[in-house]
Design a protein around this motif. Structure first.
Motif, short mmCIF file in Angstrom:
data_model
loop_
_atom_site.label_atom_id
_atom_site.label_comp_id
_atom_site.label_asym_id
_atom_site.label_seq_id
_atom_site.Cartn_x
_atom_site.Cartn_y
_atom_site.Cartn_z
N TYR A 20 0.74 -1.07 -0.09
CA TYR A 20 0.00 -0.13 -0.15
C TYR A 20 0.77 1.14 0.16
CZ TYR A 20 -3.49 -3.40 1.14
OH TYR A 20 -4.59 -4.20 1.02
N ARG A 21 0.50 2.37 -0.68
CA ARG A 21 1.09 3.60 -0.61
C ARG A 21 0.66 4.54 0.34
NH1 ARG A 21 2.62 6.09 -6.19
NH2 ARG A 21 4.06 7.07 -4.89
N ILE A 22 1.55 4.96 0.99
CA ILE A 22 1.17 5.83 2.20
C ILE A 22 2.05 7.37 1.99
CG2 ILE A 22 1.64 6.51 4.70
CD1 ILE A 22 1.40 3.38 5.22
N ALA A 23 1.35 8.37 2.05
CA ALA A 23 2.02 9.50 1.94
C ALA A 23 1.57 10.54 3.18
CB ALA A 23 1.42 10.46 0.62
N VAL A 24 2.20 11.59 3.41
CA VAL A 24 2.00 12.51 4.23
C VAL A 24 2.03 14.02 3.80
CG1 VAL A 24 3.14 11.33 6.17
CG2 VAL A 24 4.37 12.95 5.07
N VAL A 25 1.19 14.74 4.58
CA VAL A 25 1.09 16.11 4.17
C VAL A 25 1.00 17.14 5.47
CG1 VAL A 25 -0.14 15.86 2.02
CG2 VAL A 25 -1.37 16.47 4.15
N ASP A 26 1.69 17.97 5.33
CA ASP A 26 1.67 19.07 6.49
C ASP A 26 0.55 20.00 6.10
OD1 ASP A 26 2.20 21.12 8.14
OD2 ASP A 26 4.43 20.95 8.16
N MET A 27 -0.63 19.78 6.80
CA MET A 27 -1.93 20.72 6.54
C MET A 27 -1.56 22.20 7.20
SD MET A 27 -4.16 19.35 5.10
CE MET A 27 -5.79 20.18 5.39
N SER A 28 -0.78 22.46 8.14
CA SER A 28 -0.50 23.94 8.60
C SER A 28 0.31 24.37 7.60
CB SER A 28 0.05 23.62 10.03
OG SER A 28 1.37 23.00 10.05
N LEU A 29 1.32 23.71 7.07
CA LEU A 29 2.14 24.57 5.93
C LEU A 29 1.10 24.84 4.78
CD1 LEU A 29 4.96 25.40 5.06
CD2 LEU A 29 5.35 23.15 3.97
N LEU A 30 0.43 23.95 4.49
CA LEU A 30 -0.55 24.14 3.25
C LEU A 30 -1.52 25.44 3.68
CD1 LEU A 30 -1.62 20.56 2.18
CD2 LEU A 30 -0.10 22.21 0.99
N MET A 31 -1.82 25.39 4.80
CA MET A 31 -2.82 26.61 5.25
C MET A 31 -2.06 27.89 5.26
SD MET A 31 -5.89 25.39 5.89
CE MET A 31 -6.89 26.58 6.74
N VAL A 137 -3.34 9.09 3.38
CA VAL A 137 -2.51 10.19 3.49
C VAL A 137 -2.82 10.60 5.00
CG1 VAL A 137 -2.17 12.78 2.55
CG2 VAL A 137 -2.98 10.75 1.12
N LEU A 138 -1.63 11.05 5.56
CA LEU A 138 -1.58 11.37 7.02
C LEU A 138 -1.25 12.75 7.03
CD1 LEU A 138 0.10 8.19 8.40
CD2 LEU A 138 -2.40 8.54 8.58
N ASN A 139 -1.68 13.33 8.18
CA ASN A 139 -1.41 14.83 8.28
C ASN A 139 -0.13 14.84 9.14
OD1 ASN A 139 -1.17 17.55 9.01
ND2 ASN A 139 -3.16 17.78 10.14
N ALA A 140 0.80 15.39 8.63
CA ALA A 140 2.30 15.32 9.33
C ALA A 140 2.55 16.90 10.06
CB ALA A 140 3.32 14.92 8.31
N SER A 141 1.67 17.71 10.24
CA SER A 141 1.80 19.01 10.90
C SER A 141 2.67 18.71 12.10
CB SER A 141 0.41 19.68 11.11
OG SER A 141 -0.17 19.88 9.95
N LYS A 142 3.52 19.43 12.41
CA LYS A 142 4.16 19.52 13.85
C LYS A 142 3.61 20.06 14.73
CE LYS A 142 8.40 18.88 11.28
NZ LYS A 142 7.53 18.33 10.28
N GLY A 143 3.94 19.74 15.90
CA GLY A 143 3.52 20.49 17.09
C GLY A 143 3.23 19.08 18.32
N PRO A 144 2.66 19.69 19.38
CA PRO A 144 2.32 18.71 20.28
C PRO A 144 0.99 17.94 20.27
CG PRO A 144 1.55 20.87 21.13
CD PRO A 144 2.11 20.94 19.62
#
Length: 167
Positions: A20-31, A137-144
């Motif tokens: 299976y193919r998995i990807a991540v995106v940084d939603m906070s960066l996109l915003m 696709v998972l959200n890879a935004s940083k933070g606590p």
């Protein structure tokens, strides 16, 4: 990366190698970096600034009336003091009501902008994920509260999504 926790068919068909193919995106960066969001927020800020000028003028009128009341209170009759104080309190009540109304207006406009931006991001993300065959696709935004603690840069599709959004 082969996932063995899920039976075949739990997701759409795996690729040829059974992976299976998995990807991540940084939603906070996109915003933060989506040009349309920046433009909409600039427009919203102009509206906030315009409304703030009017609210500030109301506040200054009330403050001036208070100062005049305090300066002339000793020379006023009881009825004049009562009337002036009642007028100031009434003006202050109208000021608070108008301030709250305007804040609700701005909050509603901001909510609309956010909804539009998130819809755009989701549309582009879904298009790329489907086109490139990603199953997850998972959200890879940083933070606590980050849900992804580590990921390889090779599975980060944030730059492709941002490029597509900002075309």
């Amino acid at each position: 990366m082969a996932l063995t926790l899920f039976p075949i068919g739990a997701f759409s068909q795996a690729n040829e190698g059974g992976q299976y193919r998995i990807a991540v995106v940084d939603m906070s960066l996109l915003m933060a970096e989506y040009n349309k969001r920046k433009e909409k927020y600039d427009e919203l800020q102009k509206e906030v600034d315009r409304l703030q000028v009017e609210i500030d003028a109301m506040s200054q009128r009330i403050e001036k009336a208070k100062e005049e009341y305090e300066a002339n209170r000793a020379n006023m009759t009881d009825d004049e003091r009562f009337d002036k104080r009642a007028q100031i309190e009434s003006d202050f009540g109208q000021y608070r009501s108008e301030l709250e109304r305007r804040q609700r207006l701005i909050d509603t406009q901001e909510e609309r902008v956010l909804k539009e931006v998130v819809t755009d991001i989701e549309k582009v993300l879904t298009g790329i994920a489907e086109k490139e065959g990603y199953h997850l696709v998972l959200n890879a935004s940083k933070g606590p509260r980050a849900s992804v603690l580590y990921h390889s840069a090779t599975i980060d599709i944030t730059p492709r999504i941002l490029e597509e959004l900002n075309k």
